[in-house]
Design a protein around this motif. Sequence first.
Motif, PDB file in Angstrom:
ATOM      1  N   ILE A   1      83.105 -38.975 -27.240  1.00 54.35           N
ATOM      2  CA  ILE A   1      82.463 -39.835 -26.157  1.00 54.35           C
ATOM      3  C   ILE A   1      81.396 -40.798 -26.597  1.00 54.35           C
ATOM      4  O   ILE A   1      81.376 -41.875 -26.163  1.00 54.35           O
ATOM      5  N   GLY A   2      80.488 -40.173 -27.228  1.00 48.05           N
ATOM      6  CA  GLY A   2      79.198 -41.120 -27.785  1.00 48.05           C
ATOM      7  C   GLY A   2      79.645 -42.120 -28.577  1.00 48.05           C
ATOM      8  O   GLY A   2      79.687 -43.346 -28.567  1.00 48.05           O
ATOM      9  N   VAL A   3      80.342 -41.594 -29.769  1.00 43.75           N
ATOM     10  CA  VAL A   3      80.795 -42.397 -30.743  1.00 43.75           C
ATOM     11  C   VAL A   3      81.888 -43.603 -30.332  1.00 43.75           C
ATOM     12  O   VAL A   3      82.131 -44.781 -30.652  1.00 43.75           O
ATOM     13  N   GLY A   4      82.950 -42.849 -29.638  1.00 40.28           N
ATOM     14  CA  GLY A   4      83.826 -43.801 -29.172  1.00 40.28           C
ATOM     15  C   GLY A   4      83.487 -44.858 -28.286  1.00 40.28           C
ATOM     16  O   GLY A   4      83.927 -45.845 -28.221  1.00 40.28           O
ATOM     17  N   THR A   5      82.435 -44.538 -27.444  1.00 40.43           N
ATOM     18  CA  THR A   5      81.949 -45.558 -26.296  1.00 40.43           C
ATOM     19  C   THR A   5      81.233 -46.509 -26.977  1.00 40.43           C
ATOM     20  O   THR A   5      81.364 -47.824 -26.762  1.00 40.43           O
ATOM     21  N   LEU A   6      80.253 -46.303 -28.344  1.00 39.23           N
ATOM     22  CA  LEU A   6      79.754 -47.409 -29.013  1.00 39.23           C
ATOM     23  C   LEU A   6      80.737 -47.989 -29.817  1.00 39.23           C
ATOM     24  O   LEU A   6      80.490 -49.216 -29.933  1.00 39.23           O
ATOM     25  N   ALA A   7      81.728 -47.434 -30.201  1.00 37.83           N
ATOM     26  CA  ALA A   7      82.893 -48.233 -30.972  1.00 37.83           C
ATOM     27  C   ALA A   7      83.414 -49.324 -30.054  1.00 37.83           C
ATOM     28  O   ALA A   7      83.683 -50.585 -30.354  1.00 37.83           O
ATOM     29  N   ALA A   8      83.664 -48.769 -28.897  1.00 45.55           N
ATOM     30  CA  ALA A   8      84.162 -50.004 -27.719  1.00 45.55           C
ATOM     31  C   ALA A   8      83.445 -50.934 -27.454  1.00 45.55           C
ATOM     32  O   ALA A   8      83.702 -52.402 -27.390  1.00 45.55           O
TER      33      ALA A   8
END
Length: 255
Positions: A39-46
């Motif tokens: 969730i954390g890294v994925g959201t930042l990637a988005a």
Amino acid sequence: MDIFLILGIIMGFISVIVGMIVKGADAMVLLNPAAAIIIGVGTLAALVNAYPKNDIKRLPKIIGVLFKSKENTKPEDLVETIMSLAQKARQEGILALESTVDSLEDPFLKNGMEMVVDGVNADQIEEVLSNEIAALEERHRVGSAMFKTAGSSAPTLGVLGAVIGLIGALGNLNDVNALGHMISAAFVATLYGIFFGYVLFIPFGSRLTRKSETEVKNMMITVEGVLAIQAGHNPNTIERKLLGMLDPNEKSGKE
């Protein structure tokens, strides 16, 4: 620090933890590093994929604005300040405002009144101030949109995390004792995604939008007041015009 916002965040976390306990679930399952990474890294990637570098670099500042407890100047107080300037200009002339303008704390009002004292014509004053408002609105719009993008991405990433967890669980069907725990842990990412998306990120975006609207409203009142003073309008006329831009509860005690 905005205590009211902190209270809302704490209430959100408490509602989830207490709800799990009431339902008989183990709240310790929330301590899931894999789900946090997804969730954390994925959201930042988005966000990195959606916005250019300059916008991403502004993210810490945007977060600071979100949690900042300092309130904008109350519209009724702003009207009162403008009225004192209008009355002095009426009685002593525009040039008499020079010393008063230097002591103004509101940079936007100060900028406008400095142009009035310098004899800049109304069209130029309006153009300069309107451009400043437009630039501020765009900055605020981007900040709000970034949180809303994060809010719309997080729940989907939660589903992705659940799928990844289930793949791991289905690959260990022989270990029946661990299977139930692995399946429950798989859905923690979904819980994270929904919680952060709909309880935190999207509301954060709405809060920034509301803060922006309040600030822009004050700036619009300022523009009208500055132009009216520049035009030499009667203070009573200026007051009626500016009070007409306030909400009914803001007019209390002013009319």
